[in-house]
Design a protein around this motif. Sequence first.
Motif, PDB file in Angstrom:
ATOM      1  N   VAL A  94      -5.702   7.166   1.543  1.00  0.00           N
ATOM      2  CA  VAL A  94      -4.929   6.258   2.397  1.00  0.00           C
ATOM      3  C   VAL A  94      -5.871   5.337   3.172  1.00  0.00           C
ATOM      4  O   VAL A  94      -5.627   4.135   3.279  1.00  0.00           O
ATOM      5  N   LEU A  95      -6.966   5.883   3.698  1.00  0.00           N
ATOM      6  CA  LEU A  95      -7.920   5.077   4.458  1.00  0.00           C
ATOM      7  C   LEU A  95      -8.540   3.993   3.579  1.00  0.00           C
ATOM      8  O   LEU A  95      -8.559   2.810   3.952  1.00  0.00           O
ATOM      9  N   LEU A  96      -9.022   4.357   2.413  1.00  0.00           N
ATOM     10  CA  LEU A  96      -9.633   3.360   1.521  1.00  0.00           C
ATOM     11  C   LEU A  96      -8.600   2.357   1.024  1.00  0.00           C
ATOM     12  O   LEU A  96      -8.889   1.159   0.916  1.00  0.00           O
ATOM     13  N   GLY A  97      -7.388   2.842   0.727  1.00  0.00           N
ATOM     14  CA  GLY A  97      -6.324   1.928   0.306  1.00  0.00           C
ATOM     15  C   GLY A  97      -5.989   0.914   1.387  1.00  0.00           C
ATOM     16  O   GLY A  97      -5.812  -0.275   1.104  1.00  0.00           O
ATOM     17  N   TRP A  98      -5.929   1.377   2.638  1.00  0.00           N
ATOM     18  CA  TRP A  98      -5.641   0.473   3.750  1.00  0.00           C
ATOM     19  C   TRP A  98      -6.768  -0.540   3.921  1.00  0.00           C
ATOM     20  O   TRP A  98      -6.504  -1.731   4.154  1.00  0.00           O
ATOM     21  N   ILE A  99      -8.009  -0.103   3.820  1.00  0.00           N
ATOM     22  CA  ILE A  99      -9.143  -1.021   3.986  1.00  0.00           C
ATOM     23  C   ILE A  99      -9.098  -2.118   2.933  1.00  0.00           C
ATOM     24  O   ILE A  99      -9.275  -3.303   3.242  1.00  0.00           O
ATOM     25  N   VAL A 100      -8.840  -1.752   1.693  1.00  0.00           N
ATOM     26  CA  VAL A 100      -8.739  -2.753   0.624  1.00  0.00           C
ATOM     27  C   VAL A 100      -7.558  -3.686   0.893  1.00  0.00           C
ATOM     28  O   VAL A 100      -7.683  -4.908   0.772  1.00  0.00           O
TER      29      VAL A 100
END
Length: 169
Positions: free
Chosen positions: A129-135
């Motif tokens: 979720v964190l990496l998806g949000w950053i992208v």
Amino acid sequence: MTAPDPLTAPGIARRLACLFYEAFLAFAIALATAFVFSVFTQMRHALRGREALAVAIVLVLGLYFTWCWSRGRTLPMQTWRIRIIGPQGGAPSLARAWFRYVLCSVWLLPPLAFFAHQRVTDWKPVTAVLLGWIVFWALLSRLHPQRQFWHDAWAGTRLVDVAKPPAAS
């Protein structure tokens, strides 16, 4: 060859690479802060005083980023030839840099708030979720006229390209 538009941000891949480098540097600063904090407070147990430690880390990182941005760049920004400027074209003021630091929380707070009321035992979903949000947040910059990140637009700052030094002959 034409010079790049000074209002257009550096490419998203370069800005994300710089962000990745910033994360490593921030992690090192957070570790050093935790060490100093634990020595000065004689912290004997990791779960006691963790809220105060978190506040100390956020403040120290805020001081680091604010100080660097008010001078135009951090070490990773220098490495990736990126500069931060304020509305007048120079380095942002300390107050504007601090405001940008507060607005940068949009990179982390939404996904972390999603998991705030859960006991996390598996970090894979949190990481996803964190990496998806950053992208997702980074790609939203494509909707800005000058391709700036939205927290920069809101803070009145811009990331710009720094000219590549001429090759030695």
